[in-house]
Design a protein around this motif. Structure first.
Motif, PDB file in Angstrom:
ATOM      1  N   THR A 195      -9.066  40.916  -9.096  1.00 43.16           N
ATOM      2  CA  THR A 195      -9.168  40.272 -10.411  1.00 43.16           C
ATOM      3  C   THR A 195      -9.017  38.767 -10.265  1.00 43.16           C
ATOM      4  N   LEU A 196      -9.447  38.047 -11.285  1.00 45.09           N
ATOM      5  CA  LEU A 196      -9.330  36.586 -11.266  1.00 45.09           C
ATOM      6  C   LEU A 196      -7.871  36.121 -11.215  1.00 45.09           C
ATOM      7  N   PRO A 197      -6.957  36.682 -12.033  1.00 41.87           N
ATOM      8  CA  PRO A 197      -5.557  36.241 -11.913  1.00 41.87           C
ATOM      9  C   PRO A 197      -4.977  36.456 -10.514  1.00 41.87           C
ATOM     10  N   GLU A 198      -5.366  37.538  -9.855  1.00 42.63           N
ATOM     11  CA  GLU A 198      -4.880  37.767  -8.493  1.00 42.63           C
ATOM     12  C   GLU A 198      -5.464  36.738  -7.524  1.00 42.63           C
ATOM     13  N   ALA A 199      -6.731  36.389  -7.696  1.00 43.87           N
ATOM     14  CA  ALA A 199      -7.344  35.367  -6.849  1.00 43.87           C
ATOM     15  C   ALA A 199      -6.670  34.020  -7.080  1.00 43.87           C
ATOM     16  N   ARG A 258      -3.527  33.522  -8.156  1.00 42.95           N
ATOM     17  CA  ARG A 258      -2.185  33.581  -7.563  1.00 42.95           C
ATOM     18  C   ARG A 258      -2.262  33.474  -6.046  1.00 42.95           C
ATOM     19  N   ALA A 259      -3.252  34.096  -5.430  1.00 41.73           N
ATOM     20  CA  ALA A 259      -3.401  34.021  -3.972  1.00 41.73           C
ATOM     21  C   ALA A 259      -3.726  32.601  -3.531  1.00 41.73           C
ATOM     22  N   SER A 260      -4.470  31.869  -4.365  1.00 42.35           N
ATOM     23  CA  SER A 260      -4.849  30.497  -3.987  1.00 42.35           C
ATOM     24  C   SER A 260      -3.685  29.521  -4.089  1.00 42.35           C
ATOM     25  N   LEU A 261      -2.646  29.871  -4.814  1.00 44.56           N
ATOM     26  CA  LEU A 261      -1.510  28.960  -4.962  1.00 44.56           C
ATOM     27  C   LEU A 261      -0.708  28.809  -3.678  1.00 44.56           C
ATOM     28  N   GLY A 262      -0.839  29.745  -2.756  1.00 42.00           N
ATOM     29  CA  GLY A 262      -0.120  29.666  -1.492  1.00 42.00           C
ATOM     30  C   GLY A 262      -0.815  28.822  -0.442  1.00 42.00           C
ATOM     31  N   THR A 263      -1.939  28.221  -0.767  1.00 43.86           N
ATOM     32  CA  THR A 263      -2.668  27.396   0.204  1.00 43.86           C
ATOM     33  C   THR A 263      -2.544  25.926  -0.171  1.00 43.86           C
ATOM     34  N   ALA A 264      -2.963  25.077   0.721  1.00 40.98           N
ATOM     35  CA  ALA A 264      -2.940  23.640   0.458  1.00 40.98           C
ATOM     36  C   ALA A 264      -4.170  23.187  -0.332  1.00 40.98           C
ATOM     37  N   HIS A 265      -5.131  24.098  -0.534  1.00 39.26           N
ATOM     38  CA  HIS A 265      -6.379  23.756  -1.206  1.00 39.26           C
ATOM     39  C   HIS A 265      -6.257  24.012  -2.706  1.00 39.26           C
ATOM     40  N   PRO A 266      -6.903  23.183  -3.525  1.00 39.43           N
ATOM     41  CA  PRO A 266      -6.888  23.435  -4.966  1.00 39.43           C
ATOM     42  C   PRO A 266      -7.604  24.749  -5.302  1.00 39.43           C
ATOM     43  N   PRO A 267      -7.228  25.393  -6.407  1.00 38.19           N
ATOM     44  CA  PRO A 267      -7.751  26.731  -6.696  1.00 38.19           C
ATOM     45  C   PRO A 267      -9.171  26.777  -7.265  1.00 38.19           C
ATOM     46  N   LEU A 268      -9.768  25.661  -7.618  1.00 37.87           N
ATOM     47  CA  LEU A 268     -11.072  25.712  -8.274  1.00 37.87           C
ATOM     48  C   LEU A 268     -12.141  26.353  -7.388  1.00 37.87           C
ATOM     49  N   LEU A 269     -12.161  26.020  -6.111  1.00 44.27           N
ATOM     50  CA  LEU A 269     -13.146  26.625  -5.204  1.00 44.27           C
ATOM     51  C   LEU A 269     -12.914  28.126  -5.079  1.00 44.27           C
ATOM     52  N   ILE A 270     -11.671  28.552  -5.016  1.00 42.68           N
ATOM     53  CA  ILE A 270     -11.364  29.977  -4.908  1.00 42.68           C
ATOM     54  C   ILE A 270     -11.826  30.707  -6.166  1.00 42.68           C
ATOM     55  N   ILE A 271     -11.583  30.114  -7.314  1.00 38.07           N
ATOM     56  CA  ILE A 271     -12.007  30.722  -8.575  1.00 38.07           C
ATOM     57  C   ILE A 271     -13.531  30.799  -8.634  1.00 38.07           C
ATOM     58  N   PHE A 272     -14.205  29.722  -8.230  1.00 38.29           N
ATOM     59  CA  PHE A 272     -15.671  29.747  -8.202  1.00 38.29           C
ATOM     60  C   PHE A 272     -16.185  30.816  -7.243  1.00 38.29           C
ATOM     61  N   LEU A 273     -15.606  30.876  -6.055  1.00 35.92           N
ATOM     62  CA  LEU A 273     -16.046  31.856  -5.062  1.00 35.92           C
ATOM     63  C   LEU A 273     -15.755  33.291  -5.507  1.00 35.92           C
ATOM     64  N   HIS A 274     -14.721  33.463  -6.327  1.00 34.60           N
ATOM     65  CA  HIS A 274     -14.421  34.804  -6.841  1.00 34.60           C
ATOM     66  C   HIS A 274     -15.633  35.361  -7.593  1.00 34.60           C
ATOM     67  N   TYR A 275     -16.238  34.539  -8.416  1.00 29.99           N
ATOM     68  CA  TYR A 275     -17.429  34.970  -9.148  1.00 29.99           C
ATOM     69  C   TYR A 275     -18.680  34.920  -8.268  1.00 29.99           C
ATOM     70  N   TRP A 276     -18.759  33.957  -7.372  1.00 29.67           N
ATOM     71  CA  TRP A 276     -19.920  33.799  -6.499  1.00 29.67           C
ATOM     72  C   TRP A 276     -20.083  35.010  -5.582  1.00 29.67           C
ATOM     73  N   THR A 277     -18.958  35.559  -5.096  1.00 26.38           N
ATOM     74  CA  THR A 277     -19.037  36.714  -4.195  1.00 26.38           C
ATOM     75  C   THR A 277     -19.433  37.993  -4.921  1.00 26.38           C
ATOM     76  N   MET A 278     -19.459  37.971  -6.225  1.00 28.34           N
ATOM     77  CA  MET A 278     -19.952  39.137  -6.966  1.00 28.34           C
ATOM     78  C   MET A 278     -21.459  39.290  -6.805  1.00 28.34           C
ATOM     79  N   ILE A 279     -22.136  38.216  -6.434  1.00 26.72           N
ATOM     80  CA  ILE A 279     -23.589  38.245  -6.247  1.00 26.72           C
ATOM     81  C   ILE A 279     -23.933  38.702  -4.835  1.00 26.72           C
ATOM     82  N   SER A 280     -23.300  38.088  -3.831  1.00 20.22           N
ATOM     83  CA  SER A 280     -23.583  38.426  -2.444  1.00 20.22           C
ATOM     84  C   SER A 280     -22.400  38.035  -1.569  1.00 20.22           C
TER      85      SER A 280
END
Length: 135
Positions: A59-63, A65-87
């Motif tokens: 789910t998006l909330p889980e993605a 929360r998982a992104s908060l443990g990294t040094a990277h901002p979460p926007l790319l992770i959130i975008f990729l969450h939906y992007w990986t639904m395609i391929s």
């Protein structure tokens, strides 16, 4: 004799002006091709694999929360969450970065063209588009 020299040099000036006008578009196309070849020919590096694993949470909330443990901002992770639904292919996962890197070349060109001059803008765009560290 002078009139014939002017007649011969006028078309060559027109051709050189057309080539100068087309140079930014040709560089963008060549830079896009170089980035696509590079994106297709390499495996995911450690950061890309980590982003993929964080983004494929159920789910998006889980993605998020998982992104908060990294040094990277979460926007790319959130975008990729939906992007990986395609391929899930490696090339498809890199397409947003390929598009952003190519667009950055165009933005740099327009900024330098307005701030300095056209020749500097073309050189700057070429350096950005073909720098191995940025491909």
């Amino acid at each position: 004799m002078i009139a014939s020299e002017e007649f011969v040099s006028a078309p060559s000036r027109g051709l050189s002006q057309r080539l100068a006008a087309a140079a930014p578009a040709l560089l963008i196309i060549a830079g896009l091709i170089a980035r696509l070849i590079s994106a297709h020919s390499k495996f995911l590096n450690a950061d890309e694999a980590m982003h993929y694993l964080l983004a494929t949470q159920p789910t998006l909330p889980e993605a998020y929360r998982a992104s908060l443990g990294t040094a990277h901002p979460p926007l790319l992770i959130i975008f990729l969450h939906y992007w990986t639904m395609i391929s899930h292919s490696e090339l498809f996962l890199r397409l947003p970065s390929v598009a952003a890197g190519t667009a950055a070349g165009w933005f740099l060109y327009t900024w330098l063209r307005d701030a300095i001059d056209r020749a500097t803008a073309v050189v700057g765009m070429g350096l950005l588009l073909f720098s191995p560290a940025l491909i």
